[in-house]
Design an enzyme around this catalytic site. Structure first.
Site, PDB file in Angstrom:
ATOM      1  N   ARG A 103     -51.918  26.179 -42.226  1.00  0.00           N
ATOM      2  CA  ARG A 103     -50.589  26.811 -41.651  1.00  0.00           C
ATOM      3  C   ARG A 103     -50.317  28.004 -43.011  1.00  0.00           C
ATOM      4  O   ARG A 103     -49.783  27.402 -43.902  1.00  0.00           O
ATOM      5  CB  ARG A 103     -49.735  25.893 -41.476  1.00  0.00           C
ATOM      6  N   HIS A 130     -50.972  30.688 -32.894  1.00  0.00           N
ATOM      7  CA  HIS A 130     -50.903  29.401 -32.820  1.00  0.00           C
ATOM      8  C   HIS A 130     -51.770  28.776 -31.531  1.00  0.00           C
ATOM      9  O   HIS A 130     -51.335  28.193 -30.834  1.00  0.00           O
ATOM     10  CB  HIS A 130     -49.331  28.940 -32.588  1.00  0.00           C
ATOM     11  N   GLN A 133     -51.568  24.883 -30.714  1.00  0.00           N
ATOM     12  CA  GLN A 133     -50.388  24.748 -29.804  1.00  0.00           C
ATOM     13  C   GLN A 133     -50.905  24.861 -28.157  1.00  0.00           C
ATOM     14  O   GLN A 133     -50.559  24.053 -27.457  1.00  0.00           O
ATOM     15  CB  GLN A 133     -49.330  25.430 -30.209  1.00  0.00           C
ATOM     16  N   ASP A 212     -39.984  29.714 -26.712  1.00  0.00           N
ATOM     17  CA  ASP A 212     -39.877  29.089 -28.021  1.00  0.00           C
ATOM     18  C   ASP A 212     -38.706  29.869 -29.059  1.00  0.00           C
ATOM     19  O   ASP A 212     -37.985  30.731 -28.457  1.00  0.00           O
ATOM     20  CB  ASP A 212     -41.267  29.918 -28.635  1.00  0.00           C
ATOM     21  N   CYS A 249     -42.842  24.575 -27.436  1.00  0.00           N
ATOM     22  CA  CYS A 249     -43.850  24.015 -28.531  1.00  0.00           C
ATOM     23  C   CYS A 249     -43.024  22.992 -29.489  1.00  0.00           C
ATOM     24  O   CYS A 249     -43.416  22.378 -29.915  1.00  0.00           O
ATOM     25  CB  CYS A 249     -44.549  25.085 -29.304  1.00  0.00           C
ATOM     26  N   ARG A 277     -50.796  17.685 -28.550  1.00  0.00           N
ATOM     27  CA  ARG A 277     -51.074  18.107 -29.946  1.00  0.00           C
ATOM     28  C   ARG A 277     -52.213  17.196 -30.490  1.00  0.00           C
ATOM     29  O   ARG A 277     -53.428  17.629 -30.856  1.00  0.00           O
ATOM     30  CB  ARG A 277     -50.063  18.295 -30.901  1.00  0.00           C
TER      31      ARG A 277
HETATM   32  N1   CP Z   1     -45.222  23.058 -32.664  1.00  0.00           N
HETATM   33  C1   CP Z   1     -45.291  22.964 -33.887  1.00  0.00           C
HETATM   34  O1   CP Z   1     -46.345  23.655 -34.310  1.00  0.00           O
HETATM   35  O2   CP Z   1     -44.561  22.119 -34.479  1.00  0.00           O
HETATM   36  P1   CP Z   1     -44.426  21.949 -36.202  1.00  0.00           P
HETATM   37  O3   CP Z   1     -43.994  23.203 -36.675  1.00  0.00           O
HETATM   38  O4   CP Z   1     -43.660  20.722 -36.379  1.00  0.00           O
HETATM   39  O5   CP Z   1     -45.579  21.641 -36.530  1.00  0.00           O
HETATM   40  N1  NVA Z   2     -42.587  30.496 -33.451  1.00  0.00           N
HETATM   41  C1  NVA Z   2     -42.267  29.474 -34.314  1.00  0.00           C
HETATM   42  C2  NVA Z   2     -43.389  28.373 -33.754  1.00  0.00           C
HETATM   43  C3  NVA Z   2     -42.832  27.150 -34.625  1.00  0.00           C
HETATM   44  C4  NVA Z   2     -43.991  25.902 -34.395  1.00  0.00           C
HETATM   45  C5  NVA Z   2     -42.466  29.591 -35.518  1.00  0.00           C
HETATM   46  O1  NVA Z   2     -43.306  30.726 -36.247  1.00  0.00           O
HETATM   47  O2  NVA Z   2     -41.853  29.636 -36.537  1.00  0.00           O
END
Ligand code: CP
Ligand code: NVA
Length: 306
Positions: A103, A130, A133, A212, A249, A277
């Site tokens: 990440r 992502h 997800q 989101d 998500c 997930r």
């Molecule tokens: N949806 C998701 O990716 O959650 P986290 O940021 O907690 O990993």
């Molecule tokens: N769009 C959000 C998703 C988190 C899982 C972010 O990037 O923070």
């Protein structure tokens, strides 16, 4: 030597392979209390430069339930971002582990890591996309609505990394995807993608309403006033198909992009989505690690048809 199977973006992977990954995900979910030990002896490194609950725990548990191991490294705990280059980090990790889940904010850094990695690299979310997800989301839609094909999915709020992976998935899984967002963000929507500034128009007869946060990580302090007409609330939900489901998500910014009534209501499937997930990622890992000396059990494991 076989090519390393990275999982970087949905538009980079053969659609039939993605569909077969989801079939495996359903089969692995059916075996959640008796998980096949596919990853015996294998290790996954997990690198985070941002916060995470679901991605971190689901990948960790996915590897361990299937007999593997994990090493988690967060920003500030490793040399990457300090003096050591991504190239060097990729080379070194490849000598220790069988796969790397990352990440990282900058998508280019993910691509650079994959370029130099001798083991599969999985996109655990960047500012661009992502994909893990959305594999879990499509799995959830298949569970709840039978199939994603031909369904109308309405996205409300901000155009962001999660919506971009939905766009990629719509081409693979054959669903209609329409974005409703504030007018000044029209220019962010990629060419050819259906969008409107009218939330009611977007949700009309939709099978899935999805949103989101309006403030993705790294955008703290952003003005959210313009997003209120796009909040998924009972009024908007009532305009969708009567059996429509609500997805997110997570984490939810309570109660901005969705009302409490909808998030906790009968049409909400957010916790099934979160659970998926785990199952989707087991299947993604199995696909990535297939050529990594995965235990013989995987070769003989019957993933079934669904
Ligand atoms: N949806 C998701 O990716 O959650 P986290 O940021 O907690 O990993
Ligand atoms: N769009 C959000 C998703 C988190 C899982 C972010 O990037 O923070």
């Amino acid at each position: 030597m076989t090519q390393v199977k990275h999982f970087l973006d949905l538009d980079q992977i053969d659609p039939d392979e993605l569909k077969s990954i989801l079939k495996k995900a359903h089969a692995l979910k059916a075996q959640k209390y008796n998980p096949p030990q596919l990853f015996a002896g294998l290790s996954l490194a997990m690198v985070f430069d941002k916060l995470s609950t679901r991605t971190r725990v689901s990948f960790d548990v996915a590897m361990k339930q299937l007999g593997g191991h994990t090493v988690v490294m967060s920003k500030g705990e490793m040399q990457i971002g300090g003096a050591e280059s991504i190239e060097s980090t990729a080379n070194v990790l490849s000598r220790f582990v069988d796969g790397v889940m990352v990440r990282i904010s900058e998508h280019n850094k993910l691509l650079e890591l994959a370029e130099y990695s001798g083991v599969p690299v999985i996109n655990g979310m960047t500012d661009k996309s992502h994909p893990c997800q959305i594999m879990a989301d499509v799995m959830t839609i298949e569970e709840k609505l039978g199939s994603a094909e031909g369904k109308k999915i309405a996205w409300l709020g901000d155009y962001n990394n999660v919506s971009q992976s939905y766009i990629d998935a719509s081409k693979v899984f054959g669903f209609e995807f329409v974005i409703a967002l504030p007018e000044d963000l029209n220019g962010n929507v990629p060419d050819g993608v259906s969008f409107t500034n009218d939330a009611k128009e977007a949700v009309k007869d939709a099978d899935v309403l999805v949103t989101d946060t309006w403030v993705s990580m790294g955008q703290e302090g952003k003005d959210i006033e313009k997003f209120w007409p796009y909040q998924v609330n009972a009024d908007l939900m009532s305009l969708a198909h009567k059996d429509a489901i609500f997805m997110h998500c997570l984490p939810i910014h309570e109660w901005e992009e969705v009302s409490e009534e909808v998030a906790k209501g009968p049409q909400s499937v957010i916790y099934d989505e979160a659970e998926n997930r785990l199952h989707a990622q087991k299947a993604i890992l199995a696909w990535c690690l297939e050529d990594a000396g995965v235990s013989v059990s995987q070769k003989s494991f019957n993933f079934g048809n669904k």
